[in-house]
Design a protein around this motif. Structure first.
Motif, mmCIF file in Angstrom:
data_model
loop_
_atom_site.group_PDB
_atom_site.id
_atom_site.type_symbol
_atom_site.label_atom_id
_atom_site.label_comp_id
_atom_site.label_asym_id
_atom_site.label_seq_id
_atom_site.Cartn_x
_atom_site.Cartn_y
_atom_site.Cartn_z
ATOM 1 N N GLU A 160 6.512 -13.702 -14.369
ATOM 2 C CA GLU A 160 6.803 -12.759 -13.028
ATOM 3 C C GLU A 160 5.691 -12.378 -12.125
ATOM 4 O O GLU A 160 5.917 -12.673 -10.832
ATOM 5 C CB GLU A 160 7.738 -11.408 -13.597
ATOM 6 N N THR A 161 4.628 -12.079 -12.620
ATOM 7 C CA THR A 161 3.561 -11.601 -11.605
ATOM 8 C C THR A 161 2.045 -11.636 -12.184
ATOM 9 O O THR A 161 2.020 -11.956 -13.478
ATOM 10 C CB THR A 161 3.652 -10.344 -10.854
ATOM 11 N N VAL A 162 1.047 -11.502 -11.495
ATOM 12 C CA VAL A 162 -0.202 -11.372 -12.146
ATOM 13 C C VAL A 162 -0.369 -10.226 -12.861
ATOM 14 O O VAL A 162 -0.049 -9.253 -12.809
ATOM 15 C CB VAL A 162 -1.142 -11.638 -10.907
ATOM 16 N N PRO A 163 -1.338 -10.270 -13.793
ATOM 17 C CA PRO A 163 -1.685 -9.222 -14.856
ATOM 18 C C PRO A 163 -2.107 -7.989 -14.018
ATOM 19 O O PRO A 163 -1.532 -6.749 -14.425
ATOM 20 C CB PRO A 163 -2.792 -9.742 -15.621
ATOM 21 N N ARG A 164 -2.926 -7.934 -12.995
ATOM 22 C CA ARG A 164 -3.276 -6.561 -12.287
ATOM 23 C C ARG A 164 -2.059 -5.908 -11.747
ATOM 24 O O ARG A 164 -2.027 -4.672 -11.802
ATOM 25 C CB ARG A 164 -4.203 -7.081 -10.904
ATOM 26 N N MET A 199 6.906 -14.782 -9.183
ATOM 27 C CA MET A 199 6.914 -14.434 -7.764
ATOM 28 C C MET A 199 5.703 -14.275 -7.049
ATOM 29 O O MET A 199 4.470 -13.524 -7.351
ATOM 30 C CB MET A 199 7.694 -13.170 -7.590
ATOM 31 N N VAL A 200 5.604 -14.589 -5.716
ATOM 32 C CA VAL A 200 4.513 -14.398 -4.917
ATOM 33 C C VAL A 200 5.000 -13.462 -3.635
ATOM 34 O O VAL A 200 5.980 -13.202 -3.402
ATOM 35 C CB VAL A 200 3.811 -15.553 -4.659
ATOM 36 N N GLY A 201 4.109 -12.721 -3.145
ATOM 37 C CA GLY A 201 4.101 -11.829 -2.019
ATOM 38 C C GLY A 201 3.962 -10.357 -2.269
ATOM 39 O O GLY A 201 4.465 -9.525 -1.683
ATOM 40 N N LEU A 202 3.717 -10.218 -3.681
ATOM 41 C CA LEU A 202 3.802 -8.779 -4.249
ATOM 42 C C LEU A 202 2.197 -8.057 -4.091
ATOM 43 O O LEU A 202 2.145 -6.837 -4.525
ATOM 44 C CB LEU A 202 4.142 -8.762 -5.598
ATOM 45 N N GLY A 203 1.536 -8.827 -3.382
ATOM 46 C CA GLY A 203 0.092 -8.258 -3.260
ATOM 47 C C GLY A 203 -0.847 -9.082 -4.127
ATOM 48 O O GLY A 203 -2.317 -8.493 -4.200
ATOM 49 N N GLU A 204 -0.608 -10.206 -4.746
ATOM 50 C CA GLU A 204 -1.479 -10.823 -5.427
ATOM 51 C C GLU A 204 -2.438 -11.739 -4.522
ATOM 52 O O GLU A 204 -2.199 -11.975 -3.562
ATOM 53 C CB GLU A 204 -0.810 -11.880 -6.550
#
Length: 283
Positions: A160-164, A199-204
């Motif tokens: 889903e997203t990056v660990p941070r 997903m991208v565009g979440l602030g990664e």
């Protein structure tokens, strides 16, 4: 702050008549699709192509992910007829590739793994390629084994997203646990194809995305999807950035260089969008 969607995210409406027929069939068989529940931007296109991603175990999730439009709250009783109804729908649609996913059911002792297995067993009477998009089963290896023992062709679990960003995007999930699930899948069944999505565009940041791809390849993940995050409502995690298509191409090239067997990377890509495109790899 609301951001205006760029041109490349405007979806052309097509296949509305076929879409209506698919919806009628789903209602008749009391089935849910992630397409409808997650408010997917590709719903009309996919329904028009007579494809759908079936969502089993009800339509209410026990998790509180901030990106997802699926209903949260009190879960529903498991429908014992659902495996039969899914198989009927797959036959009626004439599918060659069926994707089965679910809400997360932390309230069930096995997380719903046994029900997944029953659906897969029903689909084994058809010639369809079976892809299951599973939750993390809270890291229970026996639940994962229950699903794998029924021999789906593809085991999909989205990172889903990056660990941070996990604390704000997936507060009840664990990045390490999701990687472990994909790793265990290969160890339990060397012949299984594993798949994941981000997903991208979440602030990664770009470097964080590439690090996730390296982590996925380190656990021998075969198939990958990368798509633009779109907020279902103002109450969900906001879109921090609309990623340009050129960046998606860059991620795709990097992923193939890392050794992924198939990569779908585009703003409108979702986990099961054009899932049957991997058929040449599976057969």
């Amino acid at each position: 702050m609301n951001k205006r969607k760029p041109e490349w995210l405007r979806v052309k409406l097509q296949g509305a008549e076929k879409s209506h027929r698919v919806k009628e069939m789903l209602d008749r068989l009391s089935l849910h699709t992630v397409c409808q529940e997650a408010n997917c931007p590709n719903l009309i296109e996919c329904f028009g192509r007579k494809t759908a991603t079936f969502m089993i175990l009800g339509s209410v999730c026990t998790r509180n992910c901030t990106f997802c439009n699926v209903t949260k709250g009190h879960t529903q009783a498991v429908d014992p007829q659902e495996p039969t109804h899914v198989a009927e729908a797959v036959k009626e649609l004439g599918l060659k590739h069926a994707v089965i996913t679910s809400v997360t059911r932390d309230d069930l002792p096995d997380g719903g793994a046994g029900h997944f297995a029953k659906v897969i067993e029903k689909l084994r009477d058809t010639e369809v390629i079976v892809e299951v998009l599973i939750p993390d089963f809270q890291g229970d290896p026996q639940a994962l084994a229950t699903v794998l023992q029924t021999k789906p062709h593809i085991l999909n679990h989205n990172i889903e997203t990056v660990p941070r960003l996990y604390p704000t995007v997936r507060p009840k999930a664990s990045y390490a646990r999701s990687l472990e699930l994909l790793k265990n899948s290969k160890e339990m069944d060397a012949g299984i194809y594993t798949k994941s999505g981000i997903m991208v565009g979440l602030g990664e940041q770009e470097a964080e995305v590439l690090a996730v791809l390296h982590d996925l390849r380190a656990v021998d993940c075969d198939l990958l999807t990368i798509g633009q995050y779109l907020a279902p409502s103002a109450k969900h995690h906001e879109v921090i950035e609309y990623i340009h298509p050129d960046q998606f191409k860059k991620y795709k090239e990097a992923a193939y260089q890392m050794g992924f067997k198939y990569v779908a990377s585009d703003p409108l890509v979702r986990s099961s969008y054009h899932a049957a495109d991997v058929q040449h790899i599976i057969e």
